[in-house]
Design a protein around this motif. Sequence first.
Motif, PDB file in Angstrom:
ATOM      1  N   ALA A  21      32.554  81.009  60.394  1.00 28.87           N
ATOM      2  CA  ALA A  21      32.383  79.926  59.261  1.00 28.87           C
ATOM      3  C   ALA A  21      31.800  78.796  60.221  1.00 28.87           C
ATOM      4  O   ALA A  21      32.059  78.246  61.080  1.00 28.87           O
ATOM      5  N   PHE A  22      30.953  78.051  59.485  1.00 30.43           N
ATOM      6  CA  PHE A  22      30.371  76.760  59.719  1.00 30.43           C
ATOM      7  C   PHE A  22      30.822  75.864  58.811  1.00 30.43           C
ATOM      8  O   PHE A  22      30.716  75.965  57.652  1.00 30.43           O
ATOM      9  N   LYS A  23      31.417  74.841  59.283  1.00 33.44           N
ATOM     10  CA  LYS A  23      31.377  73.518  58.373  1.00 33.44           C
ATOM     11  C   LYS A  23      30.424  72.892  58.052  1.00 33.44           C
ATOM     12  O   LYS A  23      29.212  73.091  59.046  1.00 33.44           O
ATOM     13  N   VAL A  24      30.189  72.374  56.912  1.00 33.69           N
ATOM     14  CA  VAL A  24      28.834  71.791  56.691  1.00 33.69           C
ATOM     15  C   VAL A  24      28.329  70.846  57.586  1.00 33.69           C
ATOM     16  O   VAL A  24      27.051  71.149  57.975  1.00 33.69           O
ATOM     17  N   GLU A  25      28.820  70.013  58.064  1.00 35.82           N
ATOM     18  CA  GLU A  25      28.584  69.132  59.085  1.00 35.82           C
ATOM     19  C   GLU A  25      28.064  69.708  60.445  1.00 35.82           C
ATOM     20  O   GLU A  25      27.061  69.413  61.039  1.00 35.82           O
ATOM     21  N   ASP A  26      28.826  70.956  60.912  1.00 37.32           N
ATOM     22  CA  ASP A  26      28.478  71.623  61.930  1.00 37.32           C
ATOM     23  C   ASP A  26      26.899  72.258  61.864  1.00 37.32           C
ATOM     24  O   ASP A  26      26.139  72.410  62.558  1.00 37.32           O
ATOM     25  N   LEU A  27      26.784  72.967  60.601  1.00 39.55           N
ATOM     26  CA  LEU A  27      25.833  73.686  60.290  1.00 39.55           C
ATOM     27  C   LEU A  27      24.556  72.860  60.077  1.00 39.55           C
ATOM     28  O   LEU A  27      23.434  73.170  60.763  1.00 39.55           O
ATOM     29  N   LEU A  28      24.743  71.500  59.475  1.00 40.83           N
ATOM     30  CA  LEU A  28      23.507  70.769  59.491  1.00 40.83           C
ATOM     31  C   LEU A  28      23.120  70.023  60.765  1.00 40.83           C
ATOM     32  O   LEU A  28      22.029  69.795  61.068  1.00 40.83           O
ATOM     33  N   ALA A  29      24.148  70.034  61.493  1.00 39.97           N
ATOM     34  CA  ALA A  29      23.846  69.646  63.145  1.00 39.97           C
ATOM     35  C   ALA A  29      23.040  70.473  63.864  1.00 39.97           C
ATOM     36  O   ALA A  29      22.324  70.234  64.366  1.00 39.97           O
ATOM     37  N   GLN A  32      19.459  70.055  62.461  1.00 42.28           N
ATOM     38  CA  GLN A  32      18.869  68.816  63.062  1.00 42.28           C
ATOM     39  C   GLN A  32      18.599  69.262  64.720  1.00 42.28           C
ATOM     40  O   GLN A  32      17.549  68.694  64.960  1.00 42.28           O
ATOM     41  N   ARG A  33      19.226  69.936  65.500  1.00 38.44           N
ATOM     42  CA  ARG A  33      18.955  70.362  66.824  1.00 38.44           C
ATOM     43  C   ARG A  33      17.788  71.245  66.840  1.00 38.44           C
ATOM     44  O   ARG A  33      17.402  71.600  68.022  1.00 38.44           O
ATOM     45  N   GLY A  34      17.277  71.905  65.744  1.00 38.57           N
ATOM     46  CA  GLY A  34      16.191  72.983  65.683  1.00 38.57           C
ATOM     47  C   GLY A  34      16.626  74.202  65.846  1.00 38.57           C
ATOM     48  O   GLY A  34      15.819  75.091  66.108  1.00 38.57           O
ATOM     49  N   ARG A  35      17.905  74.565  65.667  1.00 34.52           N
ATOM     50  CA  ARG A  35      18.281  75.962  65.761  1.00 34.52           C
ATOM     51  C   ARG A  35      18.020  76.845  64.686  1.00 34.52           C
ATOM     52  O   ARG A  35      17.582  77.874  64.787  1.00 34.52           O
ATOM     53  N   MET A  36      18.029  76.295  63.233  1.00 36.43           N
ATOM     54  CA  MET A  36      17.779  76.945  62.349  1.00 36.43           C
ATOM     55  C   MET A  36      16.154  77.280  62.325  1.00 36.43           C
ATOM     56  O   MET A  36      15.454  76.215  62.280  1.00 36.43           O
ATOM     57  N   VAL A  87      12.237  68.829  60.772  1.00 38.51           N
ATOM     58  CA  VAL A  87      12.950  69.020  62.287  1.00 38.51           C
ATOM     59  C   VAL A  87      12.065  69.892  63.132  1.00 38.51           C
ATOM     60  O   VAL A  87      11.446  70.916  62.799  1.00 38.51           O
ATOM     61  N   SER A  88      11.811  69.257  64.262  1.00 40.02           N
ATOM     62  CA  SER A  88      11.078  69.995  65.449  1.00 40.02           C
ATOM     63  C   SER A  88      12.214  70.863  66.242  1.00 40.02           C
ATOM     64  O   SER A  88      13.155  70.383  66.862  1.00 40.02           O
ATOM     65  N   GLY A  89      11.771  71.999  66.555  1.00 37.89           N
ATOM     66  CA  GLY A  89      12.632  72.812  67.317  1.00 37.89           C
ATOM     67  C   GLY A  89      11.936  73.086  68.644  1.00 37.89           C
ATOM     68  O   GLY A  89      10.828  73.808  68.380  1.00 37.89           O
ATOM     69  N   ALA A  90      12.742  72.987  69.832  1.00 39.71           N
ATOM     70  CA  ALA A  90      12.167  73.505  70.793  1.00 39.71           C
ATOM     71  C   ALA A  90      12.081  75.215  70.848  1.00 39.71           C
ATOM     72  O   ALA A  90      13.089  75.761  70.146  1.00 39.71           O
ATOM     73  N   ALA A  91      11.546  75.796  71.933  1.00 41.06           N
ATOM     74  CA  ALA A  91      11.703  77.173  72.036  1.00 41.06           C
ATOM     75  C   ALA A  91      13.069  77.376  72.636  1.00 41.06           C
ATOM     76  O   ALA A  91      13.709  76.610  73.370  1.00 41.06           O
ATOM     77  N   ARG A  92      13.591  78.453  72.107  1.00 46.33           N
ATOM     78  CA  ARG A  92      15.145  78.720  72.535  1.00 46.33           C
ATOM     79  C   ARG A  92      15.485  80.348  72.384  1.00 46.33           C
ATOM     80  O   ARG A  92      15.018  81.119  71.497  1.00 46.33           O
ATOM     81  N   SER A  93      16.524  80.572  73.204  1.00 49.53           N
ATOM     82  CA  SER A  93      16.814  82.096  73.070  1.00 49.53           C
ATOM     83  C   SER A  93      18.047  82.278  71.808  1.00 49.53           C
ATOM     84  O   SER A  93      18.191  83.454  71.523  1.00 49.53           O
ATOM     85  N   ASP A  94      18.481  81.188  71.351  1.00 48.30           N
ATOM     86  CA  ASP A  94      19.508  81.358  70.355  1.00 48.30           C
ATOM     87  C   ASP A  94      19.318  80.865  68.976  1.00 48.30           C
ATOM     88  O   ASP A  94      20.316  80.301  68.328  1.00 48.30           O
TER      89      ASP A  94
END
Length: 192
Positions: A21-29, A32-36, A87-94
């Motif tokens: 489960a993701f808390k809304v604040e964690d999901l949106l964080a 914002q980090r570009g993971r989604m 949101v700009s997301g860097a290349a990432r493995s996850d």
Amino acid sequence: MSHQTDNATSESLERRPEARAFKVEDLLAELQRGRMRIPSFQRGIKWQRRNALMLLDSLWRGYPIGTLLFWETSAEAGDVTFGTVHVSGAARSDALWVVDGQQRLMSLARVLLAPAPDKDDFALYFDLDEAKFVTPPKDRDTDPSRYLPMTEVLESDRLMKWAFQHATDQSVRRGRAFAVGKRIREYDIPAY
């Protein structure tokens, strides 16, 4: 009909789906980090502000809003845009690629992360007297302590600053503002 179990004829997942489960604040964080990330096969945005209002109302009331489905894998660097939220997301493995839940995620981002209260077409306020979500009210300038912009609730410090600046002598409104912020931020959204 025979059941074949050798690896040549049946495929299995490399890793079992993980429920969390993701808390809304964690999901949106994470957003914002570009993971989604949004895969190209996703349909276009269909929801309107009214759908976002009903989603936020469900969070406020504690109603279930369904499960999100992500595919965790690598992603190239790229940008994601949700209305006025970029949101700009860097290349990432996850990276978390949204398989199901794009409309809900997009609505949360547009309502809660917009750069200013009225800059996005999904802008919403919480009427602290009526305890309900509303579109930007025309009379909000006459009584600014009554209408809480939803752009203020995701960070508790920001919400506290708003409440003490606007609801200085309105303890009921201030208490309700803190309650709606807490319920929205801490709502757990199930995900796989």
